[in-house]
Motif scaffolding. Structure first.
Motif, PDB file in Angstrom:
ATOM      1  N   LEU A  33      50.671  34.777  38.986  1.00  0.00           N
ATOM      2  CA  LEU A  33      49.466  35.392  39.557  1.00  0.00           C
ATOM      3  C   LEU A  33      48.460  35.662  38.434  1.00  0.00           C
ATOM      4  O   LEU A  33      48.603  36.619  37.670  1.00  0.00           O
ATOM      5  N   THR A  34      47.462  34.798  38.327  1.00  0.00           N
ATOM      6  CA  THR A  34      46.424  34.959  37.294  1.00  0.00           C
ATOM      7  C   THR A  34      45.014  34.943  37.873  1.00  0.00           C
ATOM      8  O   THR A  34      44.048  35.143  37.151  1.00  0.00           O
ATOM      9  N   LYS A  35      44.894  34.692  39.184  1.00  0.00           N
ATOM     10  CA  LYS A  35      43.573  34.626  39.813  1.00  0.00           C
ATOM     11  C   LYS A  35      43.650  35.267  41.186  1.00  0.00           C
ATOM     12  O   LYS A  35      44.723  35.372  41.773  1.00  0.00           O
ATOM     13  N   ARG A  36      42.515  35.661  41.729  1.00  0.00           N
ATOM     14  CA  ARG A  36      42.446  36.164  43.090  1.00  0.00           C
ATOM     15  C   ARG A  36      41.030  35.962  43.622  1.00  0.00           C
ATOM     16  O   ARG A  36      40.090  35.710  42.841  1.00  0.00           O
ATOM     17  N   ASN A  40      35.291  40.437  33.285  1.00  0.00           N
ATOM     18  CA  ASN A  40      34.450  41.615  33.450  1.00  0.00           C
ATOM     19  C   ASN A  40      33.743  41.611  34.810  1.00  0.00           C
ATOM     20  O   ASN A  40      33.231  40.579  35.255  1.00  0.00           O
ATOM     21  N   TYR A  41      33.709  42.785  35.461  1.00  0.00           N
ATOM     22  CA  TYR A  41      33.038  42.924  36.763  1.00  0.00           C
ATOM     23  C   TYR A  41      31.558  42.528  36.682  1.00  0.00           C
ATOM     24  O   TYR A  41      30.988  42.026  37.656  1.00  0.00           O
ATOM     25  N   ARG A  42      30.929  42.763  35.540  1.00  0.00           N
ATOM     26  CA  ARG A  42      29.502  42.465  35.418  1.00  0.00           C
ATOM     27  C   ARG A  42      29.232  40.972  35.655  1.00  0.00           C
ATOM     28  O   ARG A  42      28.170  40.601  36.179  1.00  0.00           O
ATOM     29  N   GLN A  43      30.187  40.140  35.280  1.00  0.00           N
ATOM     30  CA  GLN A  43      30.016  38.701  35.491  1.00  0.00           C
ATOM     31  C   GLN A  43      30.018  38.336  36.971  1.00  0.00           C
ATOM     32  O   GLN A  43      29.457  37.307  37.366  1.00  0.00           O
ATOM     33  N   LEU A  44      30.640  39.167  37.798  1.00  0.00           N
ATOM     34  CA  LEU A  44      30.640  38.918  39.244  1.00  0.00           C
ATOM     35  C   LEU A  44      29.232  39.061  39.808  1.00  0.00           C
ATOM     36  O   LEU A  44      28.805  38.285  40.672  1.00  0.00           O
ATOM     37  N   ILE A  45      28.523  40.069  39.323  1.00  0.00           N
ATOM     38  CA  ILE A  45      27.141  40.280  39.770  1.00  0.00           C
ATOM     39  C   ILE A  45      26.268  39.101  39.355  1.00  0.00           C
ATOM     40  O   ILE A  45      25.451  38.590  40.129  1.00  0.00           O
ATOM     41  N   TYR A 105      36.633  32.852  43.406  1.00  0.00           N
ATOM     42  CA  TYR A 105      37.994  32.726  42.896  1.00  0.00           C
ATOM     43  C   TYR A 105      37.928  33.139  41.431  1.00  0.00           C
ATOM     44  O   TYR A 105      37.389  32.412  40.591  1.00  0.00           O
ATOM     45  N   VAL A 106      38.448  34.319  41.150  1.00  0.00           N
ATOM     46  CA  VAL A 106      38.181  34.999  39.887  1.00  0.00           C
ATOM     47  C   VAL A 106      39.428  35.049  39.002  1.00  0.00           C
ATOM     48  O   VAL A 106      40.533  35.296  39.487  1.00  0.00           O
ATOM     49  N   TYR A 107      39.239  34.836  37.706  1.00  0.00           N
ATOM     50  CA  TYR A 107      40.324  34.947  36.730  1.00  0.00           C
ATOM     51  C   TYR A 107      40.570  36.425  36.433  1.00  0.00           C
ATOM     52  O   TYR A 107      39.632  37.149  36.062  1.00  0.00           O
ATOM     53  N   LEU A 108      41.804  36.888  36.604  1.00  0.00           N
ATOM     54  CA  LEU A 108      42.126  38.281  36.302  1.00  0.00           C
ATOM     55  C   LEU A 108      41.799  38.564  34.846  1.00  0.00           C
ATOM     56  O   LEU A 108      42.039  37.735  33.969  1.00  0.00           O
ATOM     57  N   ILE A 153      34.535  29.726  49.143  1.00  0.00           N
ATOM     58  CA  ILE A 153      35.095  30.242  47.890  1.00  0.00           C
ATOM     59  C   ILE A 153      34.629  29.368  46.730  1.00  0.00           C
ATOM     60  O   ILE A 153      34.718  28.138  46.774  1.00  0.00           O
ATOM     61  N   VAL A 154      34.128  30.017  45.673  1.00  0.00           N
ATOM     62  CA  VAL A 154      33.660  29.310  44.476  1.00  0.00           C
ATOM     63  C   VAL A 154      34.456  29.810  43.276  1.00  0.00           C
ATOM     64  O   VAL A 154      34.554  31.023  43.057  1.00  0.00           O
ATOM     65  N   GLU A 155      35.029  28.880  42.506  1.00  0.00           N
ATOM     66  CA  GLU A 155      35.767  29.296  41.309  1.00  0.00           C
ATOM     67  C   GLU A 155      34.793  29.760  40.242  1.00  0.00           C
ATOM     68  O   GLU A 155      33.755  29.137  40.013  1.00  0.00           O
TER      69      GLU A 155
END
Length: 439
Positions: free
Chosen positions: A283-286, A308-313, A302-305, A24-26
């Motif tokens: 709950l602010t991250k998942r 943007n989804y584009r940043q995940l890519i 480990y993503v901040y709610l 897992i990477v923040e």
């Protein structure tokens, strides 16, 4: 090999090898954050901030809009830019709070929210979980404090933690069990404190022997907690199928798990309970799995709610070439996305990138009456007949053949040699009937 399972089910290619070994990477967000007011079952949350307000990471920005609703907190510090409709992953426009992220991550004092567990009453624990905005993070988004307040608390005999993660490609729960097993066990202990007559089961598919070993070692001296290895099969992690596999109790569409003496929690949900009660975090991250053969570096983030989804890519190294389809969730129960410019929410488990659209590529043909859909259906209904009734709009016939018992797992569509869109037709009819019932 475990014998804890259910009748039916399928064995799709699981694709987990792409990301299961990625720690897992923040992932810190860039730019505006968007918080839809409806990211849970029930009434939308009500904003408690206004345009121009400065907020801290962890600050309440929208309060539960009713008993079945959930609080929403900012995952960053910054200024409220707007409260307006924004596009979400499911394709609709939802009223949302937009916050300009200042990149400083100034936080509220989380420690002010905590007390030693043995000093908390049962009501205190439920209120902490409610205040933290914890919801079911396996997809449905049901407010957790409501689930933990059944009509008859003494009738609850099993608290089941769903570590099966049977959906292909998803590995976030697996990584959580490997990297933070203490939080999983700790969260279950908190829930068991609320239900004095219950035992806790952590159900893990037997294709995850390292997770089974690690958590079994942690709970070896716990009288009320045990690990239940379940057979690797889809949809083993479905609520009904998991309850049956571990307790041999059955529920139907007119029942809640509590009616069978059970409460089921997703891995991320149980960890969020621990984070809220022990460490004071809302709950602010998942954790989100970003995967698919086209992704350069599939992984678990480990993503901040609100980001943007584009940043995940981008975080996963971009794509090897243009994708044909993006799916929020897995290939069996996820849904296609029309845009990547949508926010991560409490229910965002995975972003799957596909090279081709397998559903659109194959033209369905006539039913050959092979019966395979019936063999694999975990609910023992007849998908081929139900899909035909749905196409004809025959609500009475559909309900007469127990169509409302479908759990929309997709096993029938997966196995159908004629490639008929069984699940889609049944799902549409169920939505239609439920809408009529609400009216």
């Amino acid at each position: 090999m475990s014998n804890l399972t259910f009748k039916g089910g399928v064995h799709p290619h699981d694709g987990k090898e792409l990301s299961k070994d990625s720690p897992i990477v923040e992932l810190k967000p860039i730019g505006d954050m968007v918080y839809p007011l409806s990211q849970h079952i029930g009434a939308p949350a009500t904003p408690v901030v206004a345009k121009g307000d400065y907020v801290l990471e962890g600050q309440l920005i929208a309060a539960a809009g009713g008993f079945v609703s959930a609080n929403i907190h900012s995952s960053v510090s910054g200024t409220v830019k707007a409260i307006e409709p924004r596009l979400v992953a499911t394709g609709g426009m939802v009223n949302s709070i937009v916050i300009e992220n200042d990149g400083e991550y100034k936080t509220v004092d989380y420690s002010a929210n905590t007390k030693p567990l043995d000093e908390l009453t049962d009501d205190d624990i439920r209120n902490v979980i409610k205040d933290a905005g914890v919801v079911g993070m396996g997809g449905a988004g049901f407010p957790t404090n409501v689930k933990l307040t059944p009509k008859n608390i003494d009738a609850i005999e099993y608290i089941i933690v769903n570590g099966a993660e049977c959906e292909p490609y998803l590995t976030s729960d697996y990584r959580r069990m490997i990297e933070e097993p203490e939080r999983v066990v700790g969260g279950l202990k908190i829930v068991l404190k609320l239900f004095k007559n219950a035992v806790g089961y952590i159900a893990i598919e037997d294709n995850k022997p390292d997770a089974i070993k690690k958590i079994s070692e942690l709970v070896k001296d716990e009288e009320r907690i045990s690990v239940k290895p379940v057979k690797t099969k889809y949809p083993q992690g479905g609520e009904r199928t998991l309850i049956y596999a571990t307790t041999k109790r059955e529920i139907n569409s007119k029942m809640l798990p509590a009616d069978a003496g059970c409460i089921v929690h997703n891995i991320d949900t149980i960890v969020s309970i621990y984070n809220a009660v022990i460490e004071g975090w809302p709950l602010t991250k998942r954790i989100v799995t970003v995967t698919g053969a086209l992704v350069n570096n599939p992984g678990n983030f480990y993503v901040y709610l609100g980001m943007n989804y584009r940043q995940l890519i981008e975080a996963a190294g971009g794509l090897k070439k243009d994708a044909v389809k993006f799916i929020s969730g897995g290939p069996m129960m996820g849904f296609a996305m029309s845009s990547l410019d949508v926010p991560v929410t409490k229910g965002s488990a995975s972003l799957l990138v596909l090279e081709e659209d397998y559903v659109a590529k194959v033209e369905p043909s006539a039913c050959i009456r092979c019966g395979r859909c019936v063999e694999v259906c975990p609910e023992r209904i007849i998908p081929s007949k139900l899909a035909a009734l749905a196409q004809r709009g025959d609500k009475e016939g559909f309900m007469g053949l127990n169509g409302m018992e479908c759990v929309e797992c997709g096993s029938c569509s997966y196995i159908c040699p004629a490639k008929r869109h069984l699940t889609q037709n049944i799902k549409a009819m169920r939505r239609n009937i439920m809408a009529s019932m609400r009216k």
